[in-house]
Write a protein that holds these residues in place. Structure first.
Motif, short mmCIF file in Angstrom:
data_model
loop_
_atom_site.label_atom_id
_atom_site.label_comp_id
_atom_site.label_asym_id
_atom_site.label_seq_id
_atom_site.Cartn_x
_atom_site.Cartn_y
_atom_site.Cartn_z
N THR A 47 -73.61 -45.76 22.15
CA THR A 47 -74.58 -44.84 22.76
C THR A 47 -74.07 -44.33 24.10
O THR A 47 -74.17 -43.13 24.42
N ALA A 48 -73.49 -45.24 24.90
CA ALA A 48 -72.93 -44.83 26.19
C ALA A 48 -71.76 -43.87 26.00
O ALA A 48 -71.59 -42.91 26.77
N ALA A 49 -70.93 -44.11 24.96
CA ALA A 49 -69.81 -43.22 24.69
C ALA A 49 -70.29 -41.81 24.34
O ALA A 49 -69.68 -40.81 24.72
N ARG A 50 -71.42 -41.73 23.63
CA ARG A 50 -71.97 -40.42 23.27
C ARG A 50 -72.40 -39.67 24.53
O ARG A 50 -72.22 -38.45 24.61
N ILE A 51 -72.96 -40.38 25.48
CA ILE A 51 -73.36 -39.75 26.74
C ILE A 51 -72.14 -39.24 27.50
O ILE A 51 -72.16 -38.15 28.08
N VAL A 52 -71.05 -40.02 27.48
CA VAL A 52 -69.83 -39.62 28.17
C VAL A 52 -69.23 -38.36 27.55
O VAL A 52 -68.63 -37.53 28.25
N LEU A 53 -69.38 -38.19 26.24
CA LEU A 53 -68.80 -37.03 25.56
C LEU A 53 -69.57 -35.75 25.83
O LEU A 53 -69.05 -34.65 25.54
N VAL A 54 -70.77 -35.83 26.36
CA VAL A 54 -71.59 -34.64 26.58
C VAL A 54 -70.92 -33.64 27.53
O VAL A 54 -70.77 -32.45 27.19
N PRO A 55 -70.48 -34.04 28.73
CA PRO A 55 -69.83 -33.05 29.61
C PRO A 55 -68.52 -32.52 29.04
O PRO A 55 -68.20 -31.34 29.25
N LEU A 56 -67.78 -33.34 28.31
CA LEU A 56 -66.54 -32.86 27.70
C LEU A 56 -66.84 -31.78 26.66
O LEU A 56 -66.18 -30.74 26.61
N PHE A 57 -67.85 -32.02 25.84
CA PHE A 57 -68.23 -31.03 24.84
C PHE A 57 -68.71 -29.74 25.50
O PHE A 57 -68.34 -28.64 25.08
N TRP A 59 -67.91 -28.52 28.41
CA TRP A 59 -66.76 -27.82 29.00
C TRP A 59 -65.96 -27.09 27.93
O TRP A 59 -65.56 -25.93 28.11
N LEU A 60 -65.74 -27.76 26.80
CA LEU A 60 -64.98 -27.14 25.71
C LEU A 60 -65.72 -25.94 25.12
O LEU A 60 -65.11 -24.91 24.81
N LEU A 61 -67.04 -26.06 24.96
CA LEU A 61 -67.82 -24.98 24.37
C LEU A 61 -67.82 -23.75 25.27
O LEU A 61 -67.58 -22.62 24.80
N LEU A 62 -68.07 -23.94 26.55
CA LEU A 62 -68.13 -22.80 27.47
C LEU A 62 -66.74 -22.24 27.74
O LEU A 62 -66.58 -21.04 28.00
N ARG A 63 -65.73 -23.09 27.67
CA ARG A 63 -64.35 -22.63 27.88
C ARG A 63 -63.88 -21.79 26.70
O ARG A 63 -63.06 -20.88 26.86
N ALA A 64 -64.41 -22.11 25.49
CA ALA A 64 -63.96 -21.41 24.29
C ALA A 64 -64.30 -19.93 24.35
O ALA A 64 -63.55 -19.09 23.87
N PHE A 76 -66.39 -28.12 18.26
CA PHE A 76 -67.12 -28.61 17.09
C PHE A 76 -66.67 -30.03 16.72
O PHE A 76 -67.50 -30.87 16.35
N PHE A 77 -65.38 -30.30 16.84
CA PHE A 77 -64.87 -31.63 16.52
C PHE A 77 -65.45 -32.68 17.47
O PHE A 77 -65.88 -33.75 17.03
N VAL A 78 -65.47 -32.39 18.76
CA VAL A 78 -66.03 -33.33 19.73
C VAL A 78 -67.52 -33.52 19.48
O VAL A 78 -68.04 -34.64 19.55
#
Length: 222
Positions: A47-57, A59-64, A76-78
């Motif tokens: 659950t904590a790992a899912r929270i950590v992936l939120v800002p990475l996702f 950043w990738l979405l808005l950067r795309a 989409f993969f993240v």
């Protein structure tokens, strides 16, 4: 003449008492522990790992950038990996007896943070109407605040309807995140409409559950 000696008769039914803790006989099955599981477990770690992936996702979405940018496949993969941890932590918690009050609260918060980032990001990119994002976010965070408001009376776990809502949101958001051709737009819109409807309906159901929990605690013994 032989004299018969009287034997001292021992009281029946009495046995010598040996001090010290009782030792289990060989092959005895130890009694199961009644202690609650520790909040520091693999399910809550996912659950904590899912929270950590939120800002990475995010950043990738808005950067795309644009809707047909190939780099959105990475976003989409993240997103898919993060949503997969939602299924894994729930299965592990149930199979290994790792269900904790922390997990009941943190798990839906992690889901809302991930899907909320997706809704906001897609609206910022112009791919999703803002009214959809506002309706979903008001429901999601409103229910989260409601859970904290009634937490002294009990924890409201995720219901089956809530899990269906999460699955539909994940499907609809995944379709919007992927750079799909234009002829796929009706499928995306249909999936999103179903997700929004279930989101609103389950929100009403959580409100009803909170009211029942509050009334049940008030009418019960102090």
């Amino acid at each position: 003449m032989h004299r018969h000696r009287k034997r001292r008769s021992r009281p029946r039914g009495r046995r010598s008492v040996v001090s010290g803790p009782a030792r289990p006989y060989p092959g005895a099955v130890p009694e199961p522990s009644t202690a609650p599981p520790s909040p520091w477990n693999i399910a809550n770690a996912l659950t904590a790992a899912r929270i950590v992936l939120v800002p990475l996702f995010g950043w990738l979405l808005l950067r795309a950038g644009g809707e047909h940018d190939p780099s959105r496949v990475v976003a989409f993969f993240v997103f898919g990996v993060a949503m997969l941890t939602d299924r894994l932590d729930g299965d592990l918690a149930r199979k290994r007896g790792l269900i904790t009050d922390l997990g009941k609260i943190a798990d839906p918060i992690a889901d809302k943070a991930l899907t909320g980032m997706a809704f906001v990001g897609l609206s910022l990119l112009g791919d999703l109407p803002w009214w959809v994002t506002v309706v979903v976010l008001v429901r999601e965070w409103g229910i989260t605040l409601l859970r904290f408001a009634v937490i002294r009376y009990g924890v409201i776990p995720a219901s089956r309807g809530g899990k269906l809502k999460t699955a539909l949101q994940a499907l609809a958001l995944g379709l919007y995140i992927l750079p799909l051709p234009g002829w796929f737009d009706p499928v995306e819109a249909t999936a999103m409409a179903a997700a929004v409807i279930v989101t609103v309906v389950t929100g009403v159901d959580y409100v009803v559950s909170a009211v029942r929990l509050r009334r049940g605690s008030a009418s019960g013994p102090a």
